[in-house]
Design an enzyme around this catalytic site. Structure first.
Site, short mmCIF file in Angstrom:
data_model
loop_
_atom_site.label_atom_id
_atom_site.label_comp_id
_atom_site.label_asym_id
_atom_site.label_seq_id
_atom_site.Cartn_x
_atom_site.Cartn_y
_atom_site.Cartn_z
N ASP A 35 85.84 87.73 6.52
CA ASP A 35 84.50 88.33 6.39
C ASP A 35 84.70 89.74 7.20
O ASP A 35 85.20 90.18 7.86
CB ASP A 35 83.34 87.36 7.38
CG ASP A 35 82.02 88.00 6.91
OD1 ASP A 35 81.38 87.12 6.33
OD2 ASP A 35 81.65 89.17 7.35
N ILE A 36 83.86 90.83 6.35
CA ILE A 36 83.97 92.31 6.64
C ILE A 36 83.09 92.35 8.23
O ILE A 36 83.27 93.52 8.63
CB ILE A 36 83.36 93.12 5.45
CG1 ILE A 36 84.22 94.50 5.72
CG2 ILE A 36 82.01 93.16 5.57
CD1 ILE A 36 83.99 95.35 4.33
N ASN A 93 75.21 79.56 2.98
CA ASN A 93 73.51 79.83 3.00
C ASN A 93 73.13 80.15 1.59
O ASN A 93 74.10 80.18 0.67
CB ASN A 93 73.43 81.57 3.39
CG ASN A 93 73.74 81.62 5.13
OD1 ASN A 93 73.15 80.65 5.79
ND2 ASN A 93 74.57 82.59 5.31
N HIS A 106 79.68 80.76 -1.66
CA HIS A 106 80.87 80.93 -0.62
C HIS A 106 80.40 80.08 0.72
O HIS A 106 79.14 79.83 0.92
CB HIS A 106 80.99 82.37 -0.08
CG HIS A 106 79.71 83.00 0.43
ND1 HIS A 106 78.64 83.61 -0.43
CD2 HIS A 106 79.13 83.12 1.73
CE1 HIS A 106 77.83 83.96 0.04
NE2 HIS A 106 78.10 83.87 1.35
N HIS A 108 81.36 80.09 4.76
CA HIS A 108 81.79 80.77 6.08
C HIS A 108 82.41 79.60 6.98
O HIS A 108 81.87 78.73 7.21
CB HIS A 108 80.61 81.30 6.81
CG HIS A 108 79.58 82.26 6.20
ND1 HIS A 108 79.90 83.72 6.54
CD2 HIS A 108 78.71 81.85 5.08
CE1 HIS A 108 78.73 84.38 5.74
NE2 HIS A 108 78.16 83.34 4.91
P1 AMP Z 1 75.42 85.39 2.94
O1 AMP Z 1 74.61 86.15 3.87
O2 AMP Z 1 75.94 84.10 3.42
O3 AMP Z 1 75.38 85.63 1.78
O4 AMP Z 1 77.23 86.20 3.78
C1 AMP Z 1 77.65 87.33 3.13
C2 AMP Z 1 78.87 87.60 3.84
O5 AMP Z 1 79.65 88.51 3.09
C3 AMP Z 1 78.32 88.41 5.22
O6 AMP Z 1 78.72 87.54 6.16
C4 AMP Z 1 79.11 89.88 5.03
O7 AMP Z 1 79.66 90.46 6.28
C5 AMP Z 1 80.17 89.50 4.21
N1 AMP Z 1 80.76 90.58 3.14
C6 AMP Z 1 79.96 91.31 2.41
N2 AMP Z 1 80.82 92.11 1.80
C7 AMP Z 1 82.05 91.90 2.10
C8 AMP Z 1 83.34 92.46 1.84
N3 AMP Z 1 83.25 93.33 1.26
N4 AMP Z 1 84.45 91.61 2.40
C9 AMP Z 1 84.14 90.86 3.22
N5 AMP Z 1 83.30 90.21 3.47
C10 AMP Z 1 81.97 90.64 3.08
#
Ligand code: AMP
Length: 120
Positions: A35-36, A93, A106, A108
């Site tokens: 995760d970024i 989520n 996805h 986490h």
């Molecule tokens: P959600 O709120 O469950 O949709 O989580 C989306 C997740 O994607 C968040 O924790 C972000 O930090 C992560 N995210 C967004 N863009 C990227 C990216 N380019 N690379 C890795 N993680 C990302």
């Protein structure tokens, strides 16, 4: 593909190699990457390679092979970080109520510290 799927979401771009990611592991049907914006020392995302919007879409419409590959990769990420015994948390989520930001299914996987109670 679900016709509500947004082909321009950031994970779709990662899957098309238009955006880089820190890949941890992958197999035929799933990809694991960091995760970024990590919320724990270990914060890995696991996504299916095909286009599913959320948990419901994936569990309803993915093939048996996709299900098997996805959960096998989650298991391998747990082994990769050697957190089988000390523990971890898996979150997915979905939709507005679940505060889903990226509309590609996805999970986490969080680990590496005590994560506290489930909902703060
Ligand atoms: P959600 O709120 O469950 O949709 O989580 C989306 C997740 O994607 C968040 O924790 C972000 O930090 C992560 N995210 C967004 N863009 C990227 C990216 N380019 N690379 C890795 N993680 C990302």
């Amino acid at each position: 593909m679900n016709n509500l799927y947004d082909v321009n979401n950031i994970f779709a771009k990662i899957l098309r190699s238009e955006v880089p990611c820190n890949k941890i592991l992958e197999n035929e049907h799933a990809l694991a990457f960091s995760d970024i914006n990590p919320q724990a020392p270990i914060h890995t995302l696991v996504i299916p390679k095909n286009s599913y919007i959320n948990f419901y879409d994936f569990t309803k419409n993915a093939s048996t092979k996709e299900h098997e590959s996805f959960w096998k990769l989650v298991n391998e990420v747990i082994e990769h970080y050697k957190v089988e015994v000390e523990g971890f948390r898996i979150i997915t989520n979905s939709g507005n109520t679940g505060n889903q930001d990226v509309p590609h299914f996805h999970i986490h996987l969080l680990a590496g510290k005590n994560l506290g109670k489930m909902i703060g």
